[in-house]
Design a protein around this motif. Sequence first.
Motif, PDB file in Angstrom:
ATOM      1  N   ILE A  61       8.150  28.713  -8.880  1.00 18.33           N
ATOM      2  CA  ILE A  61       8.836  29.787  -9.599  1.00 18.33           C
ATOM      3  C   ILE A  61       8.241  31.136  -9.203  1.00 18.33           C
ATOM      4  CG2 ILE A  61       9.440  30.722 -11.867  1.00 18.33           C
ATOM      5  CD1 ILE A  61       9.429  27.933 -12.969  1.00 18.33           C
ATOM      6  N   GLY A 104      17.357  28.206  -7.849  1.00 22.98           N
ATOM      7  CA  GLY A 104      17.913  28.704  -9.099  1.00 22.98           C
ATOM      8  C   GLY A 104      17.576  30.179  -9.258  1.00 22.98           C
ATOM      9  N   MET A 154      17.850  22.914 -13.676  1.00 26.76           N
ATOM     10  CA  MET A 154      17.695  23.231 -12.252  1.00 26.76           C
ATOM     11  C   MET A 154      16.941  22.134 -11.517  1.00 26.76           C
ATOM     12  SD  MET A 154      16.873  27.319 -12.581  1.00 26.76           S
ATOM     13  CE  MET A 154      18.206  28.491 -12.956  1.00 26.76           C
ATOM     14  N   CYS A 199      16.907  21.582  -7.543  1.00 23.75           N
ATOM     15  CA  CYS A 199      16.271  22.835  -7.140  1.00 23.75           C
ATOM     16  C   CYS A 199      14.781  22.613  -6.883  1.00 23.75           C
ATOM     17  CB  CYS A 199      16.443  23.905  -8.220  1.00 23.75           C
ATOM     18  SG  CYS A 199      18.125  24.528  -8.387  1.00 23.75           S
ATOM     19  N   VAL A 245      12.766  28.572  -8.024  1.00 23.46           N
ATOM     20  CA  VAL A 245      13.498  29.405  -8.978  1.00 23.46           C
ATOM     21  C   VAL A 245      12.982  30.832  -8.843  1.00 23.46           C
ATOM     22  CG1 VAL A 245      13.991  29.891 -11.413  1.00 23.46           C
ATOM     23  CG2 VAL A 245      13.824  27.514 -10.615  1.00 23.46           C
TER      24      VAL A 245
END
Length: 506
Positions: free
Chosen positions: A110, A138, A171, A176, A179
């Motif tokens: 992330i 995402g 996600m 995914c 993100v």
Amino acid sequence: MSITINELVSLSQGRLCGEAAAEQSFDHITLNSAELREGSLFAALPGLHAHGAEYAEGTPAAAILTDAAGHKILHDKGDSRPVIEVEDIRAILGVVSAAIYGNPSHQLTILGVTGTSGKTTTTYLLEAGLMAEGHKVGLIGTTGTRIDGVAVPTKLTTPEAPKLQELFAMMLAEGCTHVVMEVSSHAISLGRIAGTRFAVGGFTNLSQDHLDFHNTMEEYFEAKAGFFRADSPLRAEKAVIMVDDEWGRTMSSVAGQQCLTVSASGAAADVQVGEVSTTLAGMQEFSLTIDGHSHHIELALPGQFNVANAALAVSMASAVGSDMTAFIHGIAGVGVPGRMERIDEGQDFLAVVDYAHKPAAVVAVLESVKAQTSGRLGVVLGAGGDRDATKRPLMGGAAVALADFVIITDDNPRSEDPALIRNAVLEGAYGAAETAEHSPVIKEIGDRAEAIIAAVEWAQTGDAIIVAGKGHENGQLVGNINHPFDDREHVRNALHARAKRSGADA
């Protein structure tokens, strides 16, 4: 993905009130009573006008997470469902929500972007570059949420903790691996990102905004600093910080040794942007040196501030081990809805729609467009209601300092009197006009559609007009009603009407 009620009590350090089976478990949590389903955990928070516990009656929630005030409301209503009572719901909501959904952020890479301006553009660049590498990505931010390019309905720039963790889980389930998301100061202050593991956090800049929430620029900075401080539980694992303003340089000191600094203006930094040039096709080109390796960047987005956004995105990608060649190739043609978006209907002047709704952003956009045109510059702008009122005259002053024709109009007045908002913007505009070296024309047209028409009618060959403030938004909030309104559509309609009339007059 579920957690038992006893595990929740332990995790939240709360007190279980009422009878509950030890094996009772939850795989869903929400703040919204309308989203509750059988077996949900209802997080009932205190609100500005009412406590969430007031809405628990008749819902299918299996148990309720709340504070002492919420527990009393439930008790008085005779609600016999199990209650987990905690001292401060927001303080534990993120961690609890993450646990209910299996801590999905620990299985994702992330990348979070915070700052005043440039968050949306930077996340779009990150999304495009990562997808060009072959990742399924995402995206969460101001313009909405996407999974592998497909829109998912959400409302807030950074959703509340339960919805955010639910999105991460969704996600992850969709395949995914990465993100990218905007991280607002509200999200940091209110704990919405608690329980989320960020591989890297990026900082764009800081300028006046949200002082209705943070009171002072120092408080605003401290909120952002919660994403970078060594002792903050919200801290990203790595930090990449633009140091082209004083706030950025201070933030790099806050972040410490884990920080990678970036500059697009020649400031001392680990990552430096070289000379920027523009091709005949309008592409910006520049070099970027990271860890001694020089990379050639091409960018369709105009403006020096977008060079900075691209430099930050590339540096963040490098921090998570991206394939630089594929990533850089992927960002070249990126466009962002409502960010320096050109509206071209064959007219002989430049028309741009942009989201700029704070003083520094207005200056940046006007300077960028001014550099692209040899003619005059016109701007349409207003200020939002129920938001930082101190920036209103500053926005008017910023517009007048750079533009030849300034129309002050309504933005999203919300619950405020639109005329009073316009007056505040006009005060700054007229004040700046007194010391301006040029002679700007200032007009007040409350009806935003009429203001856009007036700007289009004013423009001549070689001029440029900017409609600022709403960007990608497709509604205008007046009172409690969101009226359909898209600046881009209104600019197109005004251009079509002008072209049609010109054709008839020929």
